[in-house]
Scaffold this motif. Structure first.
Motif, short mmCIF file in Angstrom:
data_model
loop_
_atom_site.label_atom_id
_atom_site.label_comp_id
_atom_site.label_asym_id
_atom_site.label_seq_id
_atom_site.Cartn_x
_atom_site.Cartn_y
_atom_site.Cartn_z
N GLN A 128 -24.86 -96.14 18.16
CA GLN A 128 -24.30 -94.99 17.46
C GLN A 128 -22.99 -94.55 18.11
O GLN A 128 -22.02 -94.22 17.42
CB GLN A 128 -25.29 -93.83 17.44
CG GLN A 128 -24.86 -92.69 16.54
CD GLN A 128 -25.98 -91.71 16.28
OE1 GLN A 128 -27.10 -91.89 16.72
NE2 GLN A 128 -25.67 -90.65 15.55
N ILE A 129 -22.94 -94.56 19.44
CA ILE A 129 -21.69 -94.24 20.14
C ILE A 129 -20.61 -95.25 19.78
O ILE A 129 -19.49 -94.90 19.40
CB ILE A 129 -21.90 -94.21 21.66
CG1 ILE A 129 -22.84 -93.07 22.07
CG2 ILE A 129 -20.56 -94.03 22.38
CD1 ILE A 129 -23.16 -93.05 23.56
N PHE A 130 -20.94 -96.53 19.93
CA PHE A 130 -19.95 -97.58 19.69
C PHE A 130 -19.40 -97.53 18.26
O PHE A 130 -18.19 -97.61 18.04
CB PHE A 130 -20.56 -98.96 19.96
CG PHE A 130 -20.79 -99.27 21.42
CD1 PHE A 130 -20.52 -98.34 22.40
CD2 PHE A 130 -21.29 -100.50 21.81
CE1 PHE A 130 -20.74 -98.62 23.75
CE2 PHE A 130 -21.50 -100.81 23.14
CZ PHE A 130 -21.23 -99.87 24.12
N LEU A 131 -20.30 -97.40 17.28
CA LEU A 131 -19.87 -97.40 15.88
C LEU A 131 -18.98 -96.20 15.58
O LEU A 131 -17.97 -96.32 14.87
CB LEU A 131 -21.09 -97.41 14.96
CG LEU A 131 -21.83 -98.74 14.86
CD1 LEU A 131 -23.16 -98.56 14.14
CD2 LEU A 131 -20.99 -99.80 14.15
N ASN A 132 -19.34 -95.04 16.09
CA ASN A 132 -18.51 -93.85 15.89
C ASN A 132 -17.12 -94.03 16.47
O ASN A 132 -16.11 -93.74 15.81
CB ASN A 132 -19.18 -92.63 16.54
CG ASN A 132 -20.03 -91.82 15.57
OD1 ASN A 132 -19.55 -91.33 14.55
ND2 ASN A 132 -21.30 -91.70 15.88
N LEU A 133 -17.06 -94.53 17.70
CA LEU A 133 -15.76 -94.65 18.37
C LEU A 133 -14.89 -95.74 17.74
O LEU A 133 -13.68 -95.58 17.60
CB LEU A 133 -15.96 -94.93 19.86
CG LEU A 133 -16.65 -93.81 20.66
CD1 LEU A 133 -16.76 -94.19 22.13
CD2 LEU A 133 -15.90 -92.49 20.51
N ILE A 134 -15.51 -96.87 17.35
CA ILE A 134 -14.74 -97.92 16.69
C ILE A 134 -14.23 -97.44 15.33
O ILE A 134 -13.07 -97.66 14.97
CB ILE A 134 -15.58 -99.20 16.52
CG1 ILE A 134 -15.98 -99.78 17.87
CG2 ILE A 134 -14.80 -100.25 15.73
CD1 ILE A 134 -17.01 -100.91 17.80
N ASN A 135 -15.09 -96.74 14.59
CA ASN A 135 -14.67 -96.23 13.28
C ASN A 135 -13.53 -95.23 13.42
O ASN A 135 -12.57 -95.24 12.62
CB ASN A 135 -15.86 -95.57 12.58
CG ASN A 135 -15.56 -95.23 11.13
OD1 ASN A 135 -15.25 -96.10 10.33
ND2 ASN A 135 -15.63 -93.95 10.81
N ASN A 136 -13.61 -94.36 14.44
CA ASN A 136 -12.52 -93.40 14.67
C ASN A 136 -11.21 -94.12 14.98
O ASN A 136 -10.13 -93.71 14.54
CB ASN A 136 -12.88 -92.46 15.82
CG ASN A 136 -13.87 -91.39 15.40
OD1 ASN A 136 -14.15 -91.23 14.22
ND2 ASN A 136 -14.39 -90.67 16.37
N ALA A 137 -11.31 -95.20 15.78
CA ALA A 137 -10.11 -95.97 16.13
C ALA A 137 -9.49 -96.59 14.88
O ALA A 137 -8.25 -96.62 14.73
CB ALA A 137 -10.45 -97.05 17.15
N ILE A 138 -10.33 -97.09 13.99
CA ILE A 138 -9.83 -97.67 12.73
C ILE A 138 -9.15 -96.59 11.89
O ILE A 138 -8.06 -96.79 11.34
CB ILE A 138 -10.98 -98.34 11.95
CG1 ILE A 138 -11.47 -99.58 12.70
CG2 ILE A 138 -10.53 -98.71 10.53
CD1 ILE A 138 -12.75 -100.17 12.14
#
Length: 230
Positions: A128-138
Motif C-alpha cells: 500500500q505504501i509503495f503503490l501510493n508513492l509510485i502513483n503520486n510520482a506518476i
C-alpha cells in the motif's frame, strides 16, 4: 464533509473492484479452457494460429497474475508478518500500476541493489505504501518523463532504504509541513489521505517515511526499513 464523502467513495470503489475481479475470473476460466483445448491440437494447426494460441496463453497468465495481486491488495490488512523481498514486491507494484504510467508515457527505471536482506513485514501494508508513492510520482510527472525506484542497504544504520524519485512539479515550501497530514492535497481531483495513510502504515511497520523536494524540479519519497528495530 465533502472530504469524508470522497473518502467513502474510494472505500466503496475498493469493494466494488474486488467484487468485479471475482466476476471476471469466471469468463477468464472459460477462455483458458478453450485455449488449452486448442493447444492440445496445436500440431494440427497452422503456425500462425499456434503462435496466436501461445501468445494468448501468456496474456492469460499475466491477467491472472494481476487479478491475484489486486485481490491480495484489496483484502483487509492483518497483523500477519511475511518475509518480504523488496525487489520482488517492487516488481509486483510496478506491474499493478504500469497502466497508469503507460497512459502518460512515463518510463519507470528500477535501481535496486543485489542481494538485499529479506525484511520481516506485513506484505499488504508495504504494498500500500509503495503503490501510493509510485502513483503520486506518476501524477507529479510530466508526460513522457521518467521516475526512478531505487533501494539499497544502509549498513551503518542497519536498514534498507526504498525510494521513488520523480522530476515533476515538486512541492512548494508552504506545503511541505502539511503534505503528510490528512486531507491536504494540491491535486484538483485529490483527496489528501494517501500520504497520511502511508505515514501511519510506516509507523506501524516501525519504519520511517520522509521526503525531499524542490519546486519545479521534483520529489524523492523515502521509506527506511530497519532490519532489527525493537
Amino acid at each position: 464533509m465533502e472530504d469524508f464523502v470522497q473518502a467513502n467513495k474510494l472505500l466503496l470503489l475498493g469493494k466494488l473492484t474486488a467484487s468485479l475481479v471475482h466476476e471476471i475470473r469466471n469468463p477468464l476460466s472459460a477462455i483458458k479452457l478453450n485455449l488449452d483445448y486448442m493447444n492440445l491440437a496445436k500440431d494440427d494447426l497452422p503456425q500462425d494460429i499456434q503462435d496466436i494460441v501461445k501468445e494468448s496463453l501468456e496474456a492469460f497468465e499475466q491477467v491472472t497474475f494481476l487479478i491475484e495481486d489486486v485481490l491480495d491488495f484489496t483484502r483487509r490488512p492483518t497483523s500477519k508478518m511475511h518475509d518480504v523481498n523488496i525487489e520482488q514486491l517492487t516488481d509486483r507494484c510496478i506491474k499493478i500500476i504500469s497502466i497508469n504510467a503507460r497512459m502518460k508515457g512515463i518510463t519507470i527505471q528500477k535501481e535496486i541493489s543485489n542481494n538485499l536482506p529479506v525484511l520481516h513485514l506485513n506484505k499488504n501494508k508495504t504494498m500500500q505504501i509503495f503503490l501510493n508513492l509510485i502513483n503520486n510520482a506518476i501524477d507529479a510527472s510530466k508526460d513522457k518523463d521518467k521516475i526512478i525506484i531505487r533501494s539499497f542497504e544502509l549498513q551503518n544504520e542497519n536498514s534498507i532504504l526504498w525510494q521513488v524519485q520523480d522530476f515533476g512539479c515538486g512541492i512548494k515550501d508552504e506545503d511541505k509541513e502539511k503534505i503528510l497530514n490528512g486531507f491536504h492535497t494540491t491535486k484538483s481531483n485529490g483527496h489528501g489521505i494517501g500520504l497520511s495513510v502511508c505515514k501511519k502504515i510506516a509507523e506501524e511497520l516501525n519504519s520511517e517515511l520522509y521526503f525531499d523536494s524542490e519546486e519545479n524540479e521534483g520529489t524523492t519519497f523515502s521509506v527506511k526499513f530497519f532490519l532489527n528495530k525493537e
